[in-house]
Design a protein around this motif. Structure first.
Motif, mmCIF file in Angstrom:
data_model
loop_
_atom_site.group_PDB
_atom_site.id
_atom_site.type_symbol
_atom_site.label_atom_id
_atom_site.label_comp_id
_atom_site.label_asym_id
_atom_site.label_seq_id
_atom_site.Cartn_x
_atom_site.Cartn_y
_atom_site.Cartn_z
ATOM 1 N N VAL A 182 173.730 1.421 64.643
ATOM 2 C CA VAL A 182 172.749 0.683 63.849
ATOM 3 C C VAL A 182 173.098 -0.800 63.875
ATOM 4 O O VAL A 182 174.235 -1.198 63.587
ATOM 5 C CB VAL A 182 172.715 1.177 62.391
ATOM 6 N N LYS A 183 172.126 -1.621 64.219
ATOM 7 C CA LYS A 183 172.350 -3.063 64.220
ATOM 8 C C LYS A 183 172.353 -3.564 62.786
ATOM 9 O O LYS A 183 171.488 -3.221 61.981
ATOM 10 C CB LYS A 183 171.267 -3.778 65.023
ATOM 11 N N LYS A 225 175.043 6.120 72.142
ATOM 12 C CA LYS A 225 174.987 7.360 71.374
ATOM 13 C C LYS A 225 175.353 8.550 72.264
ATOM 14 O O LYS A 225 174.909 8.652 73.399
ATOM 15 C CB LYS A 225 173.572 7.552 70.817
ATOM 16 N N GLY A 226 176.201 9.417 71.712
ATOM 17 C CA GLY A 226 176.618 10.602 72.457
ATOM 18 C C GLY A 226 177.954 10.460 73.155
ATOM 19 O O GLY A 226 178.547 11.468 73.569
ATOM 20 N N LEU A 264 183.464 5.201 60.635
ATOM 21 C CA LEU A 264 182.564 4.094 60.948
ATOM 22 C C LEU A 264 183.343 3.023 61.706
ATOM 23 O O LEU A 264 184.544 2.836 61.500
ATOM 24 C CB LEU A 264 182.004 3.467 59.671
ATOM 25 N N LEU A 265 182.649 2.316 62.586
ATOM 26 C CA LEU A 265 183.257 1.219 63.324
ATOM 27 C C LEU A 265 182.295 0.039 63.311
ATOM 28 O O LEU A 265 181.136 0.167 63.713
ATOM 29 C CB LEU A 265 183.554 1.641 64.766
ATOM 30 N N PHE A 266 182.780 -1.088 62.818
ATOM 31 C CA PHE A 266 181.956 -2.299 62.765
ATOM 32 C C PHE A 266 182.373 -3.225 63.902
ATOM 33 O O PHE A 266 183.545 -3.595 64.010
ATOM 34 C CB PHE A 266 182.141 -3.012 61.420
ATOM 35 N N LEU A 267 181.409 -3.598 64.735
ATOM 36 C CA LEU A 267 181.692 -4.463 65.875
ATOM 37 C C LEU A 267 180.690 -5.602 65.963
ATOM 38 O O LEU A 267 179.524 -5.448 65.573
ATOM 39 C CB LEU A 267 181.627 -3.669 67.189
#
Length: 212
Positions: free
Chosen positions: A7-8, A38-39, A23-26
């Motif tokens: 999700v942007k 995804k996947g 969760l990973l925030f980049l």
């Protein structure tokens, strides 16, 4: 772990959701460079690597913002990044990358600093060196770079300071010796060397009909 959703978040970040509720925030740039979608399955090591790459990205962006305002010495930039509580190891990596890419160069910094302070503010070489030392640059490198500068610079700058001070002192009708001493003391306070001071004061006073 498997990516189940990306999700942007705003214009500059994305949030990656995994099937184990992690969760990973980049930053968008880091995400795009990773090629993830995804996947995809990623290991714990890859997860940690992405976190580190994201930190490096933000440190470098901070460095670019600082360098965009003005040139910095390596020591100055390192200190400012360290003050933001970034990890030293990551700061070192960013610093080395900036050096290799030409964004950070102490020799170029010295040249630019000298040009600005000598021409715009009429600083002496001694004062310039002192300020460069405060910015964490090695004395040997400063001496090497300043030796490339024209030797006339100090004399010209000393004369500019001396003329302004002379115009103030001459109104006081001082004796020649006192005038000489006050001019000399003033130039010394500005960081000029004895030989430059002697030469400049002698020329200035003689040019105005005083005997030195």
């Amino acid at each position: 772990m498997q990516i189940i959703k990306v999700v942007k978040k705003g214009k500059s970040d994305v949030t990656i959701y995994f099937d184990n509720d992690s969760l990973l925030f980049l930053a968008v740039e880091v995400f795009l460079k990773s090629g993830l979608k995804k996947g995809d399955e990623i290991s714990d090591d890859s997860f940690s690597f992405l976190i580190e790459q994201n930190k490096l990205f933000h440190i470098k962006q901070r460095a670019f913002r600082l360098l965009g305002r003005r040139q910095h010495s390596t020591s100055e930039l390192r200190r400012k990044l360290w003050n933001k509580d970034y990890e030293q190891k990551l700061i070192d990596e960013v610093i080395e990358d900036l050096k290799k890419s030409g964004y950070l160069n102490d020799s170029d910094f010295i040249r630019a600093f000298f040009a600005e302070k000598s021409k715009a503010k009429n600083w002496s070489s001694k004062k310039i060196k002192g300020e460069l030392l405060k910015r964490g640059i090695a004395s040997k490198l400063i001496d090497e770079m300043l030796s490339e500068q024209p030797i006339e610079s100090d004399l010209e700058n000393a004369m500019k300071h001396a003329r302004k001070k002379y115009d103030q002192l001459i109104k006081k009708n001082l004796e020649t010796k006192e005038l000489r001493n006050k001019l000399s003391a003033y130039l010394f306070s500005k960081g000029f060397e004895y030989e430059s001071i002697k030469d400049v004061v002698s020329k200035l006073i003689k040019a105005n009909d005083y005997e030195f």
